[in-house]
Design an enzyme around this catalytic site. Structure first.
Site, PDB file in Angstrom:
ATOM      1  N   GLU A  95       0.352  27.372  24.465  1.00 26.83           N
ATOM      2  CA  GLU A  95       0.360  28.844  24.323  1.00 26.83           C
ATOM      3  C   GLU A  95      -0.563  29.311  23.197  1.00 26.83           C
ATOM      4  O   GLU A  95      -0.248  30.233  22.441  1.00 26.83           O
ATOM      5  CB  GLU A  95       1.787  29.379  24.178  1.00 26.83           C
ATOM      6  CG  GLU A  95       2.547  29.164  25.479  1.00 26.83           C
ATOM      7  CD  GLU A  95       3.702  30.088  25.708  1.00 26.83           C
ATOM      8  OE1 GLU A  95       3.712  31.212  25.190  1.00 26.83           O
ATOM      9  OE2 GLU A  95       4.607  29.662  26.426  1.00 26.83           O
TER      10      GLU A  95
ATOM     11  N   ASP B 230       1.661  37.592  23.796  1.00 30.43           N
ATOM     12  CA  ASP B 230       2.247  38.250  22.618  1.00 30.43           C
ATOM     13  C   ASP B 230       3.772  38.156  22.645  1.00 30.43           C
ATOM     14  O   ASP B 230       4.421  38.125  21.598  1.00 30.43           O
ATOM     15  CB  ASP B 230       1.872  39.741  22.589  1.00 30.43           C
ATOM     16  CG  ASP B 230       0.476  39.978  22.023  1.00 30.43           C
ATOM     17  OD1 ASP B 230      -0.111  39.041  21.453  1.00 30.43           O
ATOM     18  OD2 ASP B 230      -0.023  41.116  22.162  1.00 30.43           O
TER      19      ASP B 230
ATOM     20  N   ARG C  60       4.763  33.719  23.055  1.00 27.86           N
ATOM     21  CA  ARG C  60       4.509  32.770  21.960  1.00 27.86           C
ATOM     22  C   ARG C  60       5.716  32.607  21.038  1.00 27.86           C
ATOM     23  O   ARG C  60       5.999  31.490  20.589  1.00 27.86           O
ATOM     24  CB  ARG C  60       3.291  33.221  21.144  1.00 27.86           C
ATOM     25  CG  ARG C  60       2.008  32.864  21.809  1.00 27.86           C
ATOM     26  CD  ARG C  60       0.803  33.390  21.083  1.00 27.86           C
ATOM     27  NE  ARG C  60      -0.381  32.869  21.742  1.00 27.86           N
ATOM     28  CZ  ARG C  60      -1.587  33.443  21.697  1.00 27.86           C
ATOM     29  NH1 ARG C  60      -1.767  34.544  20.996  1.00 27.86           N
ATOM     30  NH2 ARG C  60      -2.607  32.898  22.313  1.00 27.86           N
TER      31      ARG C  60
ATOM     32  N   ILE D  17      -0.159  22.793  33.815  1.00 25.39           N
ATOM     33  CA  ILE D  17       0.753  23.900  34.079  1.00 25.39           C
ATOM     34  C   ILE D  17       2.203  23.420  33.998  1.00 25.39           C
ATOM     35  O   ILE D  17       2.625  22.540  34.755  1.00 25.39           O
ATOM     36  CB  ILE D  17       0.446  24.545  35.456  1.00 25.39           C
ATOM     37  CG1 ILE D  17      -1.020  24.996  35.483  1.00 25.39           C
ATOM     38  CG2 ILE D  17       1.403  25.715  35.743  1.00 25.39           C
ATOM     39  CD1 ILE D  17      -1.467  25.870  34.303  1.00 25.39           C
TER      40      ILE D  17
ATOM     41  N   GLY E 162      14.451   6.517   7.362  1.00 27.24           N
ATOM     42  CA  GLY E 162      13.819   5.221   7.101  1.00 27.24           C
ATOM     43  C   GLY E 162      13.478   4.531   8.419  1.00 27.24           C
ATOM     44  O   GLY E 162      13.065   5.180   9.383  1.00 27.24           O
ATOM     45  N   GLY E 163      13.697   3.226   8.485  1.00 32.36           N
ATOM     46  CA  GLY E 163      13.381   2.459   9.700  1.00 32.36           C
ATOM     47  C   GLY E 163      14.134   2.986  10.910  1.00 32.36           C
ATOM     48  O   GLY E 163      13.625   2.954  12.045  1.00 32.36           O
TER      49      GLY E 163
ATOM     50  N   GLN F 295      17.490  12.149  -5.787  1.00 30.54           N
ATOM     51  CA  GLN F 295      16.852  13.472  -5.905  1.00 30.54           C
ATOM     52  C   GLN F 295      15.650  13.666  -4.983  1.00 30.54           C
ATOM     53  O   GLN F 295      15.402  14.770  -4.503  1.00 30.54           O
ATOM     54  CB  GLN F 295      16.439  13.735  -7.357  1.00 30.54           C
ATOM     55  CG  GLN F 295      17.649  13.981  -8.238  1.00 30.54           C
ATOM     56  CD  GLN F 295      17.270  14.315  -9.660  1.00 30.54           C
ATOM     57  OE1 GLN F 295      16.110  14.218 -10.052  1.00 30.54           O
ATOM     58  NE2 GLN F 295      18.251  14.700 -10.455  1.00 30.54           N
TER      59      GLN F 295
ATOM     60  N   GLY G  25      -9.495  26.222  28.169  1.00 36.81           N
ATOM     61  CA  GLY G  25      -8.176  26.208  27.507  1.00 36.81           C
ATOM     62  C   GLY G  25      -8.148  27.361  26.522  1.00 36.81           C
ATOM     63  O   GLY G  25      -7.791  28.487  26.871  1.00 36.81           O
TER      64      GLY G  25
ATOM     65  N   ARG H  88      24.549   7.345   4.702  1.00 32.56           N
ATOM     66  CA  ARG H  88      23.764   6.139   4.411  1.00 32.56           C
ATOM     67  C   ARG H  88      23.713   5.921   2.899  1.00 32.56           C
ATOM     68  O   ARG H  88      23.293   6.816   2.151  1.00 32.56           O
ATOM     69  CB  ARG H  88      22.343   6.322   4.959  1.00 32.56           C
ATOM     70  CG  ARG H  88      21.390   5.204   4.616  1.00 32.56           C
ATOM     71  CD  ARG H  88      21.623   3.985   5.453  1.00 32.56           C
ATOM     72  NE  ARG H  88      20.609   2.966   5.243  1.00 32.56           N
ATOM     73  CZ  ARG H  88      20.694   1.752   5.747  1.00 32.56           C
ATOM     74  NH1 ARG H  88      21.745   1.388   6.488  1.00 32.56           N
ATOM     75  NH2 ARG H  88      19.741   0.873   5.527  1.00 32.56           N
TER      76      ARG H  88
HETATM   77  C1  FAD Z   1       2.380  19.877  27.760  1.00 30.77           C
HETATM   78  C2  FAD Z   1       1.472  21.026  28.003  1.00 30.77           C
HETATM   79  C3  FAD Z   1       1.967  22.155  28.665  1.00 30.77           C
HETATM   80  C4  FAD Z   1       1.113  23.243  28.923  1.00 30.77           C
HETATM   81  N1  FAD Z   1       1.582  24.308  29.644  1.00 30.77           N
HETATM   82  C5  FAD Z   1       0.701  25.284  30.044  1.00 30.77           C
HETATM   83  C6  FAD Z   1       1.108  26.306  30.958  1.00 30.77           C
HETATM   84  O1  FAD Z   1       2.271  26.363  31.390  1.00 30.77           O
HETATM   85  N2  FAD Z   1       0.183  27.217  31.353  1.00 30.77           N
HETATM   86  C7  FAD Z   1      -1.109  27.187  30.918  1.00 30.77           C
HETATM   87  O2  FAD Z   1      -1.889  28.042  31.333  1.00 30.77           O
HETATM   88  N3  FAD Z   1      -1.521  26.234  30.033  1.00 30.77           N
HETATM   89  C8  FAD Z   1      -0.654  25.290  29.601  1.00 30.77           C
HETATM   90  N4  FAD Z   1      -1.066  24.292  28.736  1.00 30.77           N
HETATM   91  C9  FAD Z   1      -2.434  24.312  28.228  1.00 30.77           C
HETATM   92  C10 FAD Z   1      -2.512  24.635  26.746  1.00 30.77           C
HETATM   93  O3  FAD Z   1      -2.190  25.974  26.518  1.00 30.77           O
HETATM   94  C11 FAD Z   1      -3.953  24.262  26.298  1.00 30.77           C
HETATM   95  O4  FAD Z   1      -4.036  22.844  26.322  1.00 30.77           O
HETATM   96  C12 FAD Z   1      -4.266  24.814  24.931  1.00 30.77           C
HETATM   97  O5  FAD Z   1      -4.376  26.209  24.972  1.00 30.77           O
HETATM   98  C13 FAD Z   1      -5.565  24.239  24.352  1.00 30.77           C
HETATM   99  O6  FAD Z   1      -6.602  24.236  25.295  1.00 30.77           O
HETATM  100  P1  FAD Z   1      -7.435  22.889  25.518  1.00 30.77           P
HETATM  101  O7  FAD Z   1      -6.458  21.787  25.751  1.00 30.77           O
HETATM  102  O8  FAD Z   1      -8.454  23.142  26.566  1.00 30.77           O
HETATM  103  O9  FAD Z   1      -8.128  22.614  24.137  1.00 30.77           O
HETATM  104  P2  FAD Z   1      -9.575  23.221  23.616  1.00 30.77           P
HETATM  105  O10 FAD Z   1      -9.621  24.686  23.869  1.00 30.77           O
HETATM  106  O11 FAD Z   1     -10.622  22.343  24.240  1.00 30.77           O
HETATM  107  O12 FAD Z   1      -9.454  22.945  22.092  1.00 30.77           O
HETATM  108  C14 FAD Z   1      -9.700  21.664  21.503  1.00 30.77           C
HETATM  109  C15 FAD Z   1      -9.519  21.794  19.988  1.00 30.77           C
HETATM  110  O13 FAD Z   1     -10.488  22.724  19.477  1.00 30.77           O
HETATM  111  C16 FAD Z   1      -9.818  23.775  18.775  1.00 30.77           C
HETATM  112  N5  FAD Z   1     -10.538  25.019  19.028  1.00 30.77           N
HETATM  113  C17 FAD Z   1     -10.935  25.528  20.229  1.00 30.77           C
HETATM  114  N6  FAD Z   1     -11.588  26.687  20.061  1.00 30.77           N
HETATM  115  C18 FAD Z   1     -11.598  26.933  18.720  1.00 30.77           C
HETATM  116  C19 FAD Z   1     -12.120  27.979  17.903  1.00 30.77           C
HETATM  117  N7  FAD Z   1     -12.733  29.036  18.434  1.00 30.77           N
HETATM  118  N8  FAD Z   1     -11.956  27.877  16.556  1.00 30.77           N
HETATM  119  C20 FAD Z   1     -11.317  26.820  16.008  1.00 30.77           C
HETATM  120  N9  FAD Z   1     -10.799  25.801  16.722  1.00 30.77           N
HETATM  121  C21 FAD Z   1     -10.938  25.867  18.065  1.00 30.77           C
HETATM  122  C22 FAD Z   1      -8.410  23.802  19.346  1.00 30.77           C
HETATM  123  O14 FAD Z   1      -7.495  24.365  18.435  1.00 30.77           O
HETATM  124  C23 FAD Z   1      -8.153  22.332  19.576  1.00 30.77           C
HETATM  125  O15 FAD Z   1      -7.750  21.724  18.361  1.00 30.77           O
HETATM  126  C24 FAD Z   1      -0.230  23.207  28.456  1.00 30.77           C
HETATM  127  C25 FAD Z   1      -0.703  22.084  27.769  1.00 30.77           C
HETATM  128  C26 FAD Z   1       0.115  20.999  27.569  1.00 30.77           C
HETATM  129  C27 FAD Z   1      -0.450  19.784  26.885  1.00 30.77           C
END
Ligand code: FAD
Length: 393
Positions: free
Chosen positions: A366, A240, A243, A157, A342-343, A279, A131, A268
């Site tokens: 992303e 780039d 995002r 994906i 609220g609720g 406030q 990921g 409300r």
């Molecule tokens: C609804 C949904 C739609 C998506 N759509 C697409 C898509 O169209 N195409 C596509 O290619 N992907 C897609 N993704 C994948 C998404 O981009 C990844 O889930 C995301 O990049 C994180 O990867 P991971 O889930 O493997 O988490 P991991 O990489 O396993 O990360 C787990 C945790 O560790 C943290 N972490 C990881 N490495 C580091 C580091 N070096 N330093 C600090 N913290 C770190 C992360 O921030 C996260 O909190 C989608 C995901 C979802 C849930």
């Protein structure tokens, strides 16, 4: 009213999208969330009104290729329905590889059908074991007789099963890390291409998120984007520019939630007056509005820079900042909107609980917001600001 940075022509496009969002998409949003079915009627609405055309050049059937206006469109729609906003953002995400790295023949083959919305696009980078760490991908593409044989699979994906065209990243040289990755266009009717499980999710429920598999798919060399080994650079150049689209989705959610909470706070009453006149609630509303406006400034600046041709490190940093800030604001502000109701904020009859669930994913996909922080800091550490410190003892 805040100063409007858009030109009169840009405002016309924004107002068209805003009207469609309010009149045609908002009434569908709760149902899309409840049914968790992909909203083809919204795609049809976009097709009829040339909404996909905003992100494509006229020579490929679009209306002018403006990144800023694509962001504005995603924002406007996401104010009422984040699933529908994502359809625009992902069309851009899935098309960018062809726009940035495609040759003329690839652009002519693929872009017109994407500009009209006849085809939806997807971007396939993530795998079960890869990921944030995309170099760990295991999908391979082996050259064979003037074609490539694609084997492996992708997970999570967006648009899985509804896209016609997937920009896929695979290892052509498994031992070469980032430099061994190559990008390909894979069409859904390619023999051996298969859509697997579609994931049930917390939010953006109408968007499909699924597995795709390549069972020895034979891909013509004519579908390779750029040269062998350029895939990782292409993937990053795409991100780039894409995002900020997720930033726009986050900003739309935040502004939609602020607008809803504001109206609620006017009507409300508790302790003899509208809650907006207490406030502590007034302060929350002021913070929510301020965060949205600050996020919009950063996001639109990023869109303008892309339209002016920004590239490389300068774009990487501001694009990561726009994604990070807008989506953190989305989570904060939608959570505050639930609190203000609220609720009633917690029950499904009101849209803010959906907005809060939808906001969460914007901090994850992303590139997670941890990864955005790493990217921003990495760019900062490369900068030389020593001259600013001259004379500081
Ligand atoms: C609804 C949904 C739609 C998506 N759509 C697409 C898509 O169209 N195409 C596509 O290619 N992907 C897609 N993704 C994948 C998404 O981009 C990844 O889930 C995301 O990049 C994180 O990867 P991971 O889930 O493997 O988490 P991991 O990489 O396993 O990360 C787990 C945790 O560790 C943290 N972490 C990881 N490495 C580091 C580091 N070096 N330093 C600090 N913290 C770190 C992360 O921030 C996260 O909190 C989608 C995901 C979802 C849930």
């Amino acid at each position: 009213m805040p100063v409007d940075p858009l030109t009169p022509e840009q405002r016309e496009i924004r107002d068209l999208v805003r009207d469609l969002a309010r009149e045609r998409i908002a009434p569908r949003a709760a149902e899309i969330d409840k049914s968790a079915e992909f909203p083809w009627d919204v795609v049809e609405l976009y097709r009829e009104n040339d909404i996909f055309g905003i992100m494509f050049d006229e020579e490929y059937g679009g209306i002018g290729a403006s990144s800023l206006m694509t962001l504005v469109a995603v924002e406007e729609v996401s104010k009422v329905c984040a699933t529908s906003g994502l359809i625009i953002a992902v069309q851009e995400l899935g098309s960018l590889g062809i726009k940035l790295a495609g040759n003329t023949s690839q652009k002519e083959r693929f872009l017109p059908n994407l500009a009209s919305g006849e085809w939806l696009a997807a971007y396939a980078l993530t795998e079960p074991g890869s990921g944030s760490d995309s170099a760990a991908m295991r999908t391979t593409a082996r050259a064979d007789n003037g074609e490539y044989v694609l084997s492996g699979g992708k997970r999570f994906i967006t648009n899985a099963g509804v896209a016609h065209l997937y920009v896929v990243f695979a290892k052509t040289d498994p031992d070469a890390g980032h430099s061994g990755i190559t990008a390909f266009v894979v069409e859904a009717d390619t023999p051996g291409f298969e859509v697997g499980r579609i994931e049930p999710k917390m939010g953006i429920k109408g968007s499909t998120t699924g597995e795709i598999f390549f069972n020895d798919c034979r891909i013509p060399t004519a579908n390779r984007l750029g040269e062998e080994g350029e895939g990782f650079k292409i993937a990053m150049r795409i991100l780039d520019r894409s995002r900020p689209g997720i930033g726009a989705q986050g900003l739309g959610l935040a502004q939609g939630a602020t607008d809803y909470a504001l109206e609620y706070a006017k009507s409300r009453e508790t302790m003899g007056k509208p809650i907006g006149e207490h406030q502590l609630i007034a302060g929350m509303l002021a913070d929510m509005e301020t965060k949205c406006e600050a996020a919009r400034g950063l996001l639109y600046k990023c869109g303008q820079l892309i339209d002016e041709g920004a590239d490389g490190a300068d774009l990487t940093k501001i694009s990561a900042m726009a994604k990070l800030y807008c989506t953190d604001v989305a989570m904060d502000v939608t959570t505050d909107a639930v609190q203000i109701l609220g609720g009633y904020g917690y029950i499904q009859e009101y849209p803010v609980e959906r907005m809060m669930r939808d906001a969460k994913i914007t901090q994850i996909y992303e590139g997670t917001n941890q990864v955005q922080r790493l990217v921003i800091a990495r760019e900062m550490l490369k900068e030389n600001r020593a001259f600013l410190l001259a004379g500081v003892g």
